[in-house]
Scaffold this motif. Structure first.
Motif, PDB file in Angstrom:
ATOM      1  N   ARG A 114      32.019  26.751  32.742  1.00 41.50           N
ATOM      2  CA  ARG A 114      30.569  26.598  33.347  1.00 41.50           C
ATOM      3  C   ARG A 114      30.381  25.688  32.232  1.00 41.50           C
ATOM      4  O   ARG A 114      29.848  26.039  31.113  1.00 41.50           O
ATOM      5  N   GLY A 115      29.750  24.460  32.869  1.00 40.89           N
ATOM      6  CA  GLY A 115      28.788  23.570  32.377  1.00 40.89           C
ATOM      7  C   GLY A 115      27.738  24.307  32.280  1.00 40.89           C
ATOM      8  O   GLY A 115      26.989  24.925  32.893  1.00 40.89           O
ATOM      9  N   ARG A 116      26.925  24.114  31.428  1.00 41.31           N
ATOM     10  CA  ARG A 116      25.457  24.687  30.439  1.00 41.31           C
ATOM     11  C   ARG A 116      24.618  24.809  32.026  1.00 41.31           C
ATOM     12  O   ARG A 116      23.639  25.474  32.447  1.00 41.31           O
ATOM     13  N   MET A 117      24.351  23.227  32.985  1.00 42.94           N
ATOM     14  CA  MET A 117      23.307  23.190  33.946  1.00 42.94           C
ATOM     15  C   MET A 117      23.927  24.659  34.992  1.00 42.94           C
ATOM     16  O   MET A 117      23.273  24.815  35.228  1.00 42.94           O
ATOM     17  N   GLU A 118      25.259  24.761  34.961  1.00 47.07           N
ATOM     18  CA  GLU A 118      25.626  25.036  35.831  1.00 47.07           C
ATOM     19  C   GLU A 118      25.434  26.858  35.850  1.00 47.07           C
ATOM     20  O   GLU A 118      25.026  27.407  37.077  1.00 47.07           O
ATOM     21  N   LEU A 119      25.658  26.826  34.579  1.00 46.03           N
ATOM     22  CA  LEU A 119      25.052  28.400  34.405  1.00 46.03           C
ATOM     23  C   LEU A 119      23.854  28.120  34.232  1.00 46.03           C
ATOM     24  O   LEU A 119      23.590  29.713  35.614  1.00 46.03           O
ATOM     25  N   THR A 120      22.881  28.026  33.936  1.00 41.53           N
ATOM     26  CA  THR A 120      22.101  28.218  34.069  1.00 41.53           C
ATOM     27  C   THR A 120      21.286  28.526  35.497  1.00 41.53           C
ATOM     28  O   THR A 120      20.658  29.106  35.673  1.00 41.53           O
ATOM     29  N   THR A 121      21.330  27.120  36.664  1.00 46.50           N
ATOM     30  CA  THR A 121      21.152  27.306  37.793  1.00 46.50           C
ATOM     31  C   THR A 121      22.197  28.201  38.345  1.00 46.50           C
ATOM     32  O   THR A 121      21.158  29.405  39.457  1.00 46.50           O
ATOM     33  N   GLU A 122      23.541  28.870  38.109  1.00 46.85           N
ATOM     34  CA  GLU A 122      23.648  30.334  38.784  1.00 46.85           C
ATOM     35  C   GLU A 122      23.069  31.303  38.481  1.00 46.85           C
ATOM     36  O   GLU A 122      22.323  32.095  38.864  1.00 46.85           O
ATOM     37  N   LEU A 133      27.066  37.355  30.650  1.00 49.27           N
ATOM     38  CA  LEU A 133      27.853  38.036  30.837  1.00 49.27           C
ATOM     39  C   LEU A 133      28.666  37.587  32.635  1.00 49.27           C
ATOM     40  O   LEU A 133      29.502  37.572  32.803  1.00 49.27           O
ATOM     41  N   ASP A 134      28.091  38.407  33.576  1.00 49.53           N
ATOM     42  CA  ASP A 134      28.273  38.676  34.615  1.00 49.53           C
ATOM     43  C   ASP A 134      28.301  37.584  34.965  1.00 49.53           C
ATOM     44  O   ASP A 134      29.512  37.184  35.622  1.00 49.53           O
ATOM     45  N   VAL A 135      28.089  36.319  35.044  1.00 54.80           N
ATOM     46  CA  VAL A 135      27.457  35.265  35.652  1.00 54.80           C
ATOM     47  C   VAL A 135      29.200  34.207  34.867  1.00 54.80           C
ATOM     48  O   VAL A 135      29.887  33.963  35.880  1.00 54.80           O
ATOM     49  N   LEU A 136      29.544  34.639  33.927  1.00 59.16           N
ATOM     50  CA  LEU A 136      30.601  34.099  33.068  1.00 59.16           C
ATOM     51  C   LEU A 136      31.894  34.516  33.595  1.00 59.16           C
ATOM     52  O   LEU A 136      33.029  34.536  33.508  1.00 59.16           O
ATOM     53  N   TYR A 137      31.921  35.958  34.078  1.00 57.67           N
ATOM     54  CA  TYR A 137      33.550  37.663  33.885  1.00 57.67           C
ATOM     55  C   TYR A 137      34.076  36.584  35.300  1.00 57.67           C
ATOM     56  O   TYR A 137      33.096  36.119  36.300  1.00 57.67           O
ATOM     57  N   ASP A 138      35.068  36.180  35.562  1.00 62.53           N
ATOM     58  CA  ASP A 138      36.120  36.015  36.427  1.00 62.53           C
ATOM     59  C   ASP A 138      35.260  34.740  37.443  1.00 62.53           C
ATOM     60  O   ASP A 138      35.660  34.558  38.431  1.00 62.53           O
ATOM     61  N   TRP A 150      33.117  30.353  28.316  1.00 59.60           N
ATOM     62  CA  TRP A 150      33.560  31.085  29.045  1.00 59.60           C
ATOM     63  C   TRP A 150      33.834  32.356  28.694  1.00 59.60           C
ATOM     64  O   TRP A 150      33.166  32.371  27.704  1.00 59.60           O
ATOM     65  N   LEU A 151      33.972  33.553  29.349  1.00 67.41           N
ATOM     66  CA  LEU A 151      34.557  34.940  28.440  1.00 67.41           C
ATOM     67  C   LEU A 151      35.782  34.808  27.935  1.00 67.41           C
ATOM     68  O   LEU A 151      36.645  34.092  28.773  1.00 67.41           O
ATOM     69  N   THR A 152      35.730  34.788  26.719  1.00 69.52           N
ATOM     70  CA  THR A 152      37.279  35.034  25.915  1.00 69.52           C
ATOM     71  C   THR A 152      37.879  36.438  25.952  1.00 69.52           C
ATOM     72  O   THR A 152      37.071  36.969  26.999  1.00 69.52           O
ATOM     73  N   PRO A 153      38.833  36.864  26.029  1.00 69.80           N
ATOM     74  CA  PRO A 153      40.032  37.809  26.610  1.00 69.80           C
ATOM     75  C   PRO A 153      38.401  39.231  25.609  1.00 69.80           C
ATOM     76  O   PRO A 153      38.511  40.088  26.031  1.00 69.80           O
TER      77      PRO A 153
END
Length: 107
Positions: free
Chosen positions: A31-39, A22-27, A80-83
């Protein structure tokens, strides 16, 4: 005083890496799956297991906190984070983090 909803909040945050995801996706843009994992790996310095990350993303999607889209060419998944997810992040999650900042004995 009894607070309704504690089990539901706990069920979300007890998932391994749910708070970090949730922290990575916020604001941020989707994000692509690989980008999310890398981050996640670079931010939190942990080796993330793909299976556990996938399971947690699935639960967050089922609860309506994370959106998901598949793309065929190239084959990839975006998150992505939903509302509702943004509201959860700014509400209960931010409150818990703020509380931890005032109680260093729990870190």
């Amino acid at each position: 005083m009894k607070i309704d909803g504690v089990p539901q909040v706990g069920a979300i945050l007890q998932r391994k890496w749910a708070g970090e995801i949730l922290d990575v996706l916020y604001d941020s843009p989707p994000r692509g799956r690989m980008e999310l994992t890398t981050e996640l790996r670079s931010r939190f310095g942990r080796q993330f297991c793909d299976r556990v990350c996938t399971d947690t993303l699935r639960v967050l999607r089922q609860r309506g906190l994370v959106g998901h889209r598949l793309q065929n060419r190239p084959r990839s998944a975006y998150y992505w984070l939903t509302p509702l997810g943004e509201d959860f992040y700014r509400g209960p999650m931010a409150d818990a983090v703020g509380w931890l900042a005032t109680h260093p004995e729990f870190k």
